[in-house]
Design an enzyme around this catalytic site. Structure first.
Site, PDB file in Angstrom:
ATOM      1  N   GLY A   1       0.739  -1.215   0.129  1.00  0.00           N
ATOM      2  CA  GLY A   1       0.197  -0.106   0.057  1.00  0.00           C
ATOM      3  C   GLY A   1       0.780   1.335   0.020  1.00  0.00           C
ATOM      4  O   GLY A   1       0.618   2.212   0.845  1.00  0.00           O
TER       5      GLY A   1
ATOM      6  N   SER B   1       1.231   3.540  -2.707  1.00  0.00           N
ATOM      7  CA  SER B   1       0.937   4.867  -3.609  1.00  0.00           C
ATOM      8  C   SER B   1       0.634   6.262  -3.094  1.00  0.00           C
ATOM      9  O   SER B   1       0.966   6.867  -3.609  1.00  0.00           O
ATOM     10  CB  SER B   1      -0.324   4.198  -4.314  1.00  0.00           C
ATOM     11  OG  SER B   1      -1.290   4.005  -3.465  1.00  0.00           O
TER      12      SER B   1
ATOM     13  N   GLY C   1       0.234   8.465   1.096  1.00  0.00           N
ATOM     14  CA  GLY C   1       0.303   8.477   2.444  1.00  0.00           C
ATOM     15  C   GLY C   1       1.520   7.680   3.314  1.00  0.00           C
ATOM     16  O   GLY C   1       2.507   7.789   3.079  1.00  0.00           O
TER      17      GLY C   1
ATOM     18  N   SER D   1      -4.620   0.259  14.278  1.00  0.00           N
ATOM     19  CA  SER D   1      -5.317   1.311  14.784  1.00  0.00           C
ATOM     20  C   SER D   1      -5.753   1.365  15.841  1.00  0.00           C
ATOM     21  O   SER D   1      -5.753   0.168  16.812  1.00  0.00           O
ATOM     22  CB  SER D   1      -6.540   1.555  13.684  1.00  0.00           C
ATOM     23  OG  SER D   1      -7.318   2.547  14.211  1.00  0.00           O
TER      24      SER D   1
ATOM     25  N   TYR E   1     -14.892  -2.008  10.303  1.00  0.00           N
ATOM     26  CA  TYR E   1     -13.405  -1.588  10.475  1.00  0.00           C
ATOM     27  C   TYR E   1     -12.618  -1.889  11.535  1.00  0.00           C
ATOM     28  O   TYR E   1     -11.803  -2.764  11.660  1.00  0.00           O
ATOM     29  CB  TYR E   1     -13.239  -0.160   9.973  1.00  0.00           C
ATOM     30  CG  TYR E   1     -11.548   0.317  10.269  1.00  0.00           C
ATOM     31  CD1 TYR E   1     -11.073  -0.045   8.920  1.00  0.00           C
ATOM     32  CD2 TYR E   1     -11.262   1.093  11.187  1.00  0.00           C
ATOM     33  CE1 TYR E   1      -9.524   0.368   9.181  1.00  0.00           C
ATOM     34  CE2 TYR E   1      -9.869   1.677  11.183  1.00  0.00           C
ATOM     35  CZ  TYR E   1      -9.132   1.293  10.094  1.00  0.00           C
ATOM     36  OH  TYR E   1      -7.851   1.668  10.096  1.00  0.00           O
TER      37      TYR E   1
END
Length: 284
Positions: free
Chosen positions: A9, A11, A13, A138, A151
């Site tokens: 991941g 791409s 941030g 998280s 989530y």
């Protein structure tokens, strides 16, 4: 020592920032993403600081894509020292509003994607009797939050998965596991959540609407107050965990995140006490 690091991941941030920072430290970094058409930003970021990144396609929802990427890295480098499971996606909807397809997607990207990537690198780390698997979890993996039930469920699953692996894989094979738990990051993540809401009918006009609007307003206020961290700040915490001799099993990334989760983490901030208790109960 130069480490071979696979990051998913990348791409935008945090993933992008992590890949560039790690490469700048002299590591061999494989920056992966589902859509290579989105690689322009990371190429420009790497060029700006004159570092080399190996950019590869990897879709966490497709086992063959993951396996192909891992096999190519092993063939070239002979090892993968660190896997950073960064790819993920937010989702804001109530249980009543969510379709089964949407629920499966949230769990697949955020949980099954971690499992697939972990499963692909574990045989090589086990053979080497070393390695570190870091998951960008998280505070939502520790504390349930409004409208984020799916989530949070996915992140709770990641937490349980990693805690379990750490009880027997770490002491036997020397592979470490860490869940990094940010409280919020200023990145494209929030924008992608809003795009998902729009793509699935927008804010629905039902009895949940006033509660959701209150939640969204609060999120916007927290952003303006500067409670969300920059990708660079979170990346620094990830890198510090990677460089620690005894990495934490859990690691929050800010004072706000520590305070928010304190009722669940104060007695065992790193997770090592719980890990040792489980090991002694079942395997000592």
């Amino acid at each position: 020592m130069n480490k071979v690091i696979l990051v998913t991941g990348t791409s935008t941030g945090l993933g992008l920032t992590l890949a560039v920072k790690l490469a700048k430290q002299g590591n061999t970094v494989y920056a992966t993403m589902r859509d290579l058409n989105k690689a322009k930003s990371i190429r420009e970021a790497a060029a700006a600081v004159d570092v080399t990144l190996h950019i590869k396609q990897l879709d966490v929802q497709k086992q063959q894509s993951i396996q192909t990427c891992v096999d190519e890295i092993i063939q070239k480098e002979g090892r993968i020292d660190v896997l950073i499971n960064n790819a993920g996606a937010g989702y804001v909807r109530t249980t009543e509003q969510s379709t089964e397809e949407e629920v499966n997607w949230v769990m697949d990207v955020n949980f099954h994607g971690v499992v697939r990537c972990t499963k692909a690198v574990l045989p090589h780390m086990r053979k080497a009797k070393s390695g570190h698997i870091i998951n960008i979890s998280s505070v939502g993996g520790l504390v349930g939050q409004p409208f984020n039930e799916y989530y949070c469920a996915a992140k709770f699953a990641v937490e349980g998965y990693i805690e379990s692996l750490a009880t027997y894989v770490t002491p036997t094979f020397g592979i470490h596991f860490t869940n990094v738990e940010p409280g919020g990051i200023t990145s494209e993540f929030a924008n992608n959540v809003m795009e998902k809401i729009s793509a699935t009918g927008g804010i629905l006009d039902d009895e949940y609407r006033p509660i959701l609007e209150k939640y969204m307003a609060g999120a916007a206020a927290r952003s303006k107050e500067g409670l969300y961290q920059t990708p660079a700040a979170v990346a620094d915490v990830v890198i510090k965990c990677m460089q620690t001799d005894k990495p934490p099993i859990r690691q929050r990334t800010s004072p706000w995140a520590e305070n928010f989760t304190r009722f669940k983490t104060e007695s065992d901030p790193t997770g090592h006490k719980q890990n040792e208790q489980v090991f002694n109960q079942f395997l000592a």
